[in-house]
Design a protein around this motif. Sequence first.
Motif, mmCIF file in Angstrom:
data_model
loop_
_atom_site.group_PDB
_atom_site.id
_atom_site.type_symbol
_atom_site.label_atom_id
_atom_site.label_comp_id
_atom_site.label_asym_id
_atom_site.label_seq_id
_atom_site.Cartn_x
_atom_site.Cartn_y
_atom_site.Cartn_z
ATOM 1 N N ARG A 1 -6.623 -6.153 6.531
ATOM 2 C CA ARG A 1 -5.625 -5.293 5.892
ATOM 3 C C ARG A 1 -5.080 -5.955 4.629
ATOM 4 O O ARG A 1 -5.209 -7.143 4.425
ATOM 5 N N ARG A 2 -4.459 -5.130 3.806
ATOM 6 C CA ARG A 2 -3.707 -5.614 2.647
ATOM 7 C C ARG A 2 -2.252 -5.308 2.928
ATOM 8 O O ARG A 2 -1.905 -4.194 3.305
ATOM 9 N N THR A 3 -1.404 -6.287 2.770
ATOM 10 C CA THR A 3 0.020 -6.087 3.022
ATOM 11 C C THR A 3 0.803 -6.377 1.750
ATOM 12 O O THR A 3 0.393 -7.179 0.915
ATOM 13 N N PHE A 4 1.924 -5.700 1.633
ATOM 14 C CA PHE A 4 2.749 -5.839 0.435
ATOM 15 C C PHE A 4 4.214 -5.949 0.829
ATOM 16 O O PHE A 4 4.682 -5.232 1.713
ATOM 17 N N GLN A 5 4.904 -6.832 0.158
ATOM 18 C CA GLN A 5 6.359 -6.875 0.267
ATOM 19 C C GLN A 5 6.891 -5.939 -0.810
ATOM 20 O O GLN A 5 6.347 -5.879 -1.910
ATOM 21 N N VAL A 6 7.948 -5.225 -0.490
ATOM 22 C CA VAL A 6 8.527 -4.272 -1.436
ATOM 23 C C VAL A 6 9.825 -4.869 -1.961
ATOM 24 O O VAL A 6 10.756 -5.123 -1.202
ATOM 25 N N TYR A 7 9.838 -5.111 -3.247
ATOM 26 C CA TYR A 7 10.960 -5.768 -3.911
ATOM 27 C C TYR A 7 11.677 -4.763 -4.798
ATOM 28 O O TYR A 7 11.054 -4.033 -5.559
ATOM 29 N N ASP A 8 12.990 -4.733 -4.688
ATOM 30 C CA ASP A 8 13.793 -3.884 -5.566
ATOM 31 C C ASP A 8 14.540 -4.785 -6.535
ATOM 32 O O ASP A 8 15.456 -5.506 -6.139
ATOM 33 N N PRO A 9 14.143 -4.779 -7.810
ATOM 34 C CA PRO A 9 14.796 -5.655 -8.778
ATOM 35 C C PRO A 9 16.266 -5.319 -9.014
ATOM 36 O O PRO A 9 17.037 -6.172 -9.425
ATOM 37 N N SER A 10 16.663 -4.083 -8.728
ATOM 38 C CA SER A 10 18.067 -3.726 -8.971
ATOM 39 C C SER A 10 19.007 -4.431 -7.994
ATOM 40 O O SER A 10 20.179 -4.625 -8.298
ATOM 41 N N VAL A 11 18.491 -4.804 -6.823
ATOM 42 C CA VAL A 11 19.315 -5.550 -5.862
ATOM 43 C C VAL A 11 18.787 -6.972 -5.658
ATOM 44 O O VAL A 11 19.353 -7.745 -4.903
ATOM 45 N N GLU A 12 17.669 -7.280 -6.342
ATOM 46 C CA GLU A 12 17.036 -8.602 -6.296
ATOM 47 C C GLU A 12 16.739 -9.042 -4.862
ATOM 48 O O GLU A 12 16.997 -10.183 -4.477
ATOM 49 N N LYS A 13 16.148 -8.111 -4.079
ATOM 50 C CA LYS A 13 15.824 -8.400 -2.684
ATOM 51 C C LYS A 13 14.527 -7.720 -2.278
ATOM 52 O O LYS A 13 14.162 -6.677 -2.818
ATOM 53 N N ILE A 14 13.868 -8.318 -1.299
ATOM 54 C CA ILE A 14 12.766 -7.646 -0.625
ATOM 55 C C ILE A 14 13.407 -6.680 0.352
ATOM 56 O O ILE A 14 14.200 -7.084 1.200
ATOM 57 N N ILE A 15 13.078 -5.408 0.200
ATOM 58 C CA ILE A 15 13.727 -4.387 1.022
ATOM 59 C C ILE A 15 12.774 -3.755 2.036
ATOM 60 O O ILE A 15 13.184 -2.924 2.840
ATOM 61 N N GLY A 16 11.509 -4.165 2.002
ATOM 62 C CA GLY A 16 10.579 -3.593 2.956
ATOM 63 C C GLY A 16 9.190 -4.186 2.865
ATOM 64 O O GLY A 16 8.922 -5.087 2.067
ATOM 65 N N HIS A 17 8.319 -3.664 3.719
ATOM 66 C CA HIS A 17 6.915 -4.065 3.775
ATOM 67 C C HIS A 17 6.089 -2.823 4.035
ATOM 68 O O HIS A 17 6.546 -1.893 4.694
ATOM 69 N N ILE A 18 4.848 -2.845 3.541
ATOM 70 C CA ILE A 18 3.909 -1.756 3.801
ATOM 71 C C ILE A 18 2.509 -2.349 3.830
ATOM 72 O O ILE A 18 2.249 -3.377 3.192
ATOM 73 N N SER A 19 1.624 -1.717 4.582
ATOM 74 C CA SER A 19 0.258 -2.228 4.654
ATOM 75 C C SER A 19 -0.744 -1.087 4.594
ATOM 76 O O SER A 19 -0.418 0.076 4.855
#
Length: 80
Positions: free
Chosen positions: A20-38
């Motif tokens: 699988r390919r997995t991704f961390q979801v980063y929101d620059p407006s809050v400067e945090k990783i807010i989720g993951h998806i694969s």
Amino acid sequence: MFNFPLTHQQLMDYKEAQDRRTFQVYDPSVEKIIGHISIGRIDKDKKQARIGKVIVSPVYRGKGYGQQMIQLISTYAFKK
């Protein structure tokens, strides 16, 4: 594969799998990783795969992140 509450280690172990390919979801407006998806079960010959493990941190749910994540990974999958 997961036990709740999720831990960082569970997500890292999941990320290491070769199928699988997995991704961390980063929101620059809050400067945090807010989720993951694969995306997994990738079959390049049949041009198909399965989106899975759409995870959004409870604090950021209900704000449209999940929908954006699905759209982005779908675009990624069809281009790659």
